[in-house]
Structures are given as C-alpha cells and as structure tokens.
Enzyme design. Structure first.
Site, PDB file in Angstrom:
ATOM      1  N   TYR A 149       0.841  -1.215   0.000  1.00 59.94           N
ATOM      2  CA  TYR A 149       0.000   0.000   0.000  1.00 59.94           C
ATOM      3  C   TYR A 149       0.869   1.255   0.000  1.00 59.94           C
ATOM      4  O   TYR A 149       0.644   2.188  -0.786  1.00 59.94           O
ATOM      5  CB  TYR A 149      -0.924  -0.010   1.229  1.00 59.94           C
ATOM      6  CG  TYR A 149      -1.694   1.286   1.426  1.00 59.94           C
ATOM      7  CD1 TYR A 149      -2.765   1.621   0.590  1.00 59.94           C
ATOM      8  CD2 TYR A 149      -1.348   2.173   2.439  1.00 59.94           C
ATOM      9  CE1 TYR A 149      -3.459   2.808   0.773  1.00 59.94           C
ATOM     10  CE2 TYR A 149      -2.044   3.364   2.627  1.00 59.94           C
ATOM     11  CZ  TYR A 149      -3.098   3.672   1.787  1.00 59.94           C
ATOM     12  OH  TYR A 149      -3.794   4.867   1.972  1.00 59.94           O
ATOM     13  N   ASP A 287       3.046  -2.012  10.304  1.00 63.57           N
ATOM     14  CA  ASP A 287       2.696  -0.806  11.071  1.00 63.57           C
ATOM     15  C   ASP A 287       3.951  -0.066  11.520  1.00 63.57           C
ATOM     16  O   ASP A 287       4.933  -0.675  11.926  1.00 63.57           O
ATOM     17  CB  ASP A 287       1.906  -1.189  12.332  1.00 63.57           C
ATOM     18  CG  ASP A 287       0.418  -1.174  12.092  1.00 63.57           C
ATOM     19  OD1 ASP A 287      -0.012  -0.590  11.082  1.00 63.57           O
ATOM     20  OD2 ASP A 287      -0.316  -1.745  12.924  1.00 63.57           O
TER      21      ASP A 287
HETATM   22  P1  NAD Z   1     -12.808   4.483   1.612  1.00 61.67           P
HETATM   23  O1  NAD Z   1     -12.512   3.050   1.379  1.00 61.67           O
HETATM   24  O2  NAD Z   1     -13.921   4.831   2.512  1.00 61.67           O
HETATM   25  O3  NAD Z   1     -13.009   5.235   0.227  1.00 61.67           O
HETATM   26  C1  NAD Z   1     -12.408   4.839  -0.979  1.00 61.67           C
HETATM   27  C2  NAD Z   1     -13.475   4.884  -2.067  1.00 61.67           C
HETATM   28  O4  NAD Z   1     -12.876   4.524  -3.314  1.00 61.67           O
HETATM   29  C3  NAD Z   1     -14.620   3.900  -1.810  1.00 61.67           C
HETATM   30  O5  NAD Z   1     -15.856   4.543  -1.963  1.00 61.67           O
HETATM   31  C4  NAD Z   1     -14.413   2.826  -2.885  1.00 61.67           C
HETATM   32  O6  NAD Z   1     -15.616   2.191  -3.265  1.00 61.67           O
HETATM   33  C5  NAD Z   1     -13.778   3.649  -3.992  1.00 61.67           C
HETATM   34  N1  NAD Z   1     -13.017   2.800  -4.908  1.00 61.67           N
HETATM   35  C6  NAD Z   1     -12.143   1.800  -4.583  1.00 61.67           C
HETATM   36  N2  NAD Z   1     -11.687   1.219  -5.691  1.00 61.67           N
HETATM   37  C7  NAD Z   1     -12.257   1.863  -6.746  1.00 61.67           C
HETATM   38  C8  NAD Z   1     -12.185   1.702  -8.146  1.00 61.67           C
HETATM   39  N3  NAD Z   1     -11.433   0.742  -8.692  1.00 61.67           N
HETATM   40  N4  NAD Z   1     -12.915   2.532  -8.939  1.00 61.67           N
HETATM   41  C9  NAD Z   1     -13.707   3.491  -8.379  1.00 61.67           C
HETATM   42  N5  NAD Z   1     -13.822   3.676  -7.058  1.00 61.67           N
HETATM   43  C10 NAD Z   1     -13.116   2.872  -6.256  1.00 61.67           C
HETATM   44  O7  NAD Z   1     -11.436   5.122   2.146  1.00 61.67           O
HETATM   45  P2  NAD Z   1     -11.119   6.581   2.702  1.00 61.67           P
HETATM   46  O8  NAD Z   1     -10.648   6.420   4.089  1.00 61.67           O
HETATM   47  O9  NAD Z   1     -12.239   7.510   2.416  1.00 61.67           O
HETATM   48  O10 NAD Z   1      -9.855   6.938   1.812  1.00 61.67           O
HETATM   49  C11 NAD Z   1      -9.911   7.856   0.718  1.00 61.67           C
HETATM   50  C12 NAD Z   1      -8.512   8.040   0.171  1.00 61.67           C
HETATM   51  O11 NAD Z   1      -7.661   8.560   1.183  1.00 61.67           O
HETATM   52  C13 NAD Z   1      -7.830   6.772  -0.318  1.00 61.67           C
HETATM   53  O12 NAD Z   1      -7.074   7.098  -1.453  1.00 61.67           O
HETATM   54  C14 NAD Z   1      -6.923   6.378   0.826  1.00 61.67           C
HETATM   55  O13 NAD Z   1      -5.821   5.625   0.390  1.00 61.67           O
HETATM   56  C15 NAD Z   1      -6.506   7.751   1.317  1.00 61.67           C
HETATM   57  N6  NAD Z   1      -6.057   7.788   2.714  1.00 61.67           N
HETATM   58  C16 NAD Z   1      -6.962   7.629   3.715  1.00 61.67           C
HETATM   59  C17 NAD Z   1      -6.519   7.699   5.029  1.00 61.67           C
HETATM   60  C18 NAD Z   1      -7.482   7.551   6.184  1.00 61.67           C
HETATM   61  O14 NAD Z   1      -7.031   7.707   7.325  1.00 61.67           O
HETATM   62  N7  NAD Z   1      -8.759   7.288   5.958  1.00 61.67           N
HETATM   63  C19 NAD Z   1      -5.158   7.899   5.326  1.00 61.67           C
HETATM   64  C20 NAD Z   1      -4.264   8.042   4.267  1.00 61.67           C
HETATM   65  C21 NAD Z   1      -4.727   8.019   2.965  1.00 61.67           C
END
Ligand code: NAD
Length: 327
Positions: A149, A287
């Site tokens: 990741y 982690d």
């Molecule tokens: P989440 O899983 O709730 O949201 C991700 C969304 O992307 C989901 O709605 C999923 O259905 C959609 N998705 C996944 N694969 C897809 C595809 N192939 N085509 C279209 N849509 C697709 O996660 P989140 O926590 O809202 O994370 C959002 C972004 O932030 C991500 O890129 C994640 O890597 C990044 N991020 C999140 C955190 C956190 O703490 N939540 C930390 C660092 C980075």
C-alpha cells in the site's frame, strides 16, 4: 474564501473521505460528480445527495480509462480519493491494490491531463514515511516503504510530479494522517481503529489494541481534511502547486490515550461502557510505531489552519456514531 460554482469530480465519493468532500462542496453551490465502484464505499453515504440536481453519480471503475475520460468531461477540478486503503489488505492482495492504486491513478492522471482539468488534487498517505523514525514527519524526508500500500501511494506522488513536468497538469498531493469522522466504515476486516473501537464499545465488546498501546498517531478529524482540500484548490501561489503536503492536526496521541478518550465520551451516552475491558493483542505487520506530522509547510504555503483537535473531532464524531451505529 470558498470554492463555489465549479464542477468538481470526486473519485471515491461514496467512501468515507469522498462523501464528506461531496457534502461540503455541494453545500457551497458547486456541481459534484462522484465516480465510485462501491468496492469499499456505500450507497448510504451518498443517499442524501441523490436528489440534489447538482450531484451526479457515475458508478464505474477507475481501472477503466474510458470511464475516467467520461467522468472528467467538462470538469474544473478533480479530487482523487478512490483507492484500496489498508496496509493489511495490500499485504494479502498486493496485485489488486496495485491495479486500483497505481493503474487506476494513472488512468485518472491521463484522463485529467487530456481533458485539461485545472487542478488534480489527490489522496496521498502518511504511510509514505515508511521506516523513517524522524518526528515530526517533514515532507522531504521519507524512509523505506513498509507495505505494498505504501509503495502505491508513493508511486502516486512520483507519477503526479511527472504529469506536471511532462504535460503541465497542476497537481497537489495530500498525505493524509489517520483521518476519522462520520461515514467512516466501522465494519469489515480492514476497518480503521476509531470506528471499530467505537462500535465495539457500543456493543459492550472488548476492543483489542495491537501491542502495548504506546504506538502513537496524528489522528486527524475529517473537517481538517476537507479544509486542506479546499485550500489546495484555492491557492494561486505557484510555489504551493505541484508538491505534496502533510494533512494532519499536527499532534500525536497514543492508542491507549485514544481508547480512553473514546470510552470517556461514550460513557456519557451509556454509563455501562465504563466497565468494558480493553484487551491487548500482538503487533501488526507493516505498522509504524509513531506517526506525527509537521504541518508547517501547509500552514505557510496554503494558509492551512486545522480547527479540530482530536478531542474536538472525537466529540462530534462520537455523537454521530452514537446516532448512527446504535441502531
Ligand atoms: P474508503 O474506502 O472509505 O473510500 C475509498 C473509495 O474509493 C470507496 O468509496 C471505494 O468504493 C472507492 N473505490 C475503490 N476502488 C475503486 C475503483 N477501482 N474505482 C472506483 N472507485 C473505487 O477510504 P477513505 O478512508 O475515504 O480513503 C480515501 C482516500 O484517502 C484513499 O485514497 C486512501 O488511500 C486515502 N487515505 C486515507 C486515510 C485515512 O485515514 N482514511 C489515510 C491516508 C490516505
């Protein structure tokens, strides 16, 4: 100043962060397009917007270039959130994580660049700091990645930089640090700690902390993240564009303190939660021990000013969880 009357594509708009971005930008009279394949997102996150004439849902996959091209048509800005999150998921299935997070990301860059989108803001990650032990984390100093990741998220930064230098696409990467708030999924094997712990306490089940609980994180309330996205869209400073920013509150809290705050806040709704015991399990692969962001760069170049501390965010989020999870 706010962003208004723009057409914004939010990929992953049915997910946790994406749905909060949809809500915010719709509330400021923008047109919002949500592209999502519901791999981890939920219809209930976007249900309130489905009757809004300024909202459009495209159910599709970023792994398909044509889908990405259709989605960016006539769009001013892209807020790219779609990805498969979770370090453990990527260790179990690195191939799918790579296809979505790298190939899907590349599709979105190609589509955005060809459609001459004004700016491409994307979700990067604090996991890019890898094995670096330096604290607080400063954007220019990263370590070796600790998971597939983390590699995908770093590759995003590299590609974004090339799309700027080679094709002139304006990009900004936001390295999110442990974001929490409403709409974050408490269910499933890859749930984030805050909603998972909250749900377990509500059900009077003992949450399990990995290790001794002395790991620390820069837990960041969703409203701070929404602010960062808007600041990244608003900036006209050339120095502030085509770079990456830590997106965090700028403090750190141990897992043990976090769980005590959650317990304390929830006890106000249900006094019996005070008696739920906390258990300890083994450490988890991939982690990092401590994570804490320097937010100086975002403060200086984007005038970012996070309004919500962990406790302020938790207080809002837990009221929301209580209303929504106890059913
Ligand atoms: P989440 O899983 O709730 O949201 C991700 C969304 O992307 C989901 O709605 C999923 O259905 C959609 N998705 C996944 N694969 C897809 C595809 N192939 N085509 C279209 N849509 C697709 O996660 P989140 O926590 O809202 O994370 C959002 C972004 O932030 C991500 O890129 C994640 O890597 C990044 N991020 C999140 C955190 C956190 O703490 N939540 C930390 C660092 C980075």
């Amino acid at each position: 100043m706010n962003i208004t009357h723009k057409k914004i594509l939010i990929t992953g708009g049915a997910g946790f962060i994406g749905s909060n971005l949809c809500e915010y930008f719709l509330s400021h009279e923008n047109k919002v397009i949500c592209l999502d394949n519901f791999a981890t997102g939920h219809h209930h996150n976007i249900k309130p917007f489905l009757t809004n004439p300024n909202f459009k849902l495209i159910e599709g996959d970023i792994r398909n270039l044509e889908t990405c091209r259709n989605a960016v048509e006539g769009v001013d800005f892209v807020l790219h959130q779609a990805a498969l999150g979770s370090v453990p998921r990527s260790l179990i299935d690195p191939l799918t994580t790579n296809e979505v997070n790298v190939s899907g990301f590349l599709n979105m860059l190609i589509a955005s660049s060809d459609a001459q989108v004004k700016r491409f803001i994307y979700a990067a990650s604090s996991s890019t700091y890898g094995d670096s032990v330096e604290l607080p984390k400063v954007e220019d100093f990263i370590g070796k990645p600790l998971s597939p990741y983390a590699i995908t998220k770093y590759v995003n930064e590299l590609y974004a930089s090339i799309f700027n230098s080679a094709y002139g696409l304006e990009t900004i990467g936001l390295r999110y640090f442990n974001v929490f708030g409403k709409n974050q999924d408490p269910n499933g094997a890859y749930a984030a700690v805050i909603p998972k712990f909250v749900m377990q306490f509500i059900n009077h089940e003992s949450p399990v902390i990995n290790g001794d609980g002395m790991f620390s994180r820069d837990f960041t309330y969703i409203n701070n993240v929404v602010q960062m996205n808007e600041k990244a869209l608003l900036t006209t400073n050339p120095e502030a564009i085509n770079t990456i920013y830590n997106t965090a509150f700028g403090d750190r809290t141990t897992l043990l303190d976090l769980i005590n705050y959650i317990k304390e806040f929830l006890t106000k709704f249900d006094p019996a939660i005070a008696n739920v015991e906390v258990l300890h399990g083994p450490n988890r692969a991939g982690d990092i021990s401590h994570s804490w962001a320097s937010i100086d760069k975002a403060k200086k170049l984007l005038e970012y000013n996070p309004k919500y501390s962990l406790q302020e965010g938790l207080s809002e989020a837990i009221s929301w969880y209580w209303e929504n999870l106890k059913k």
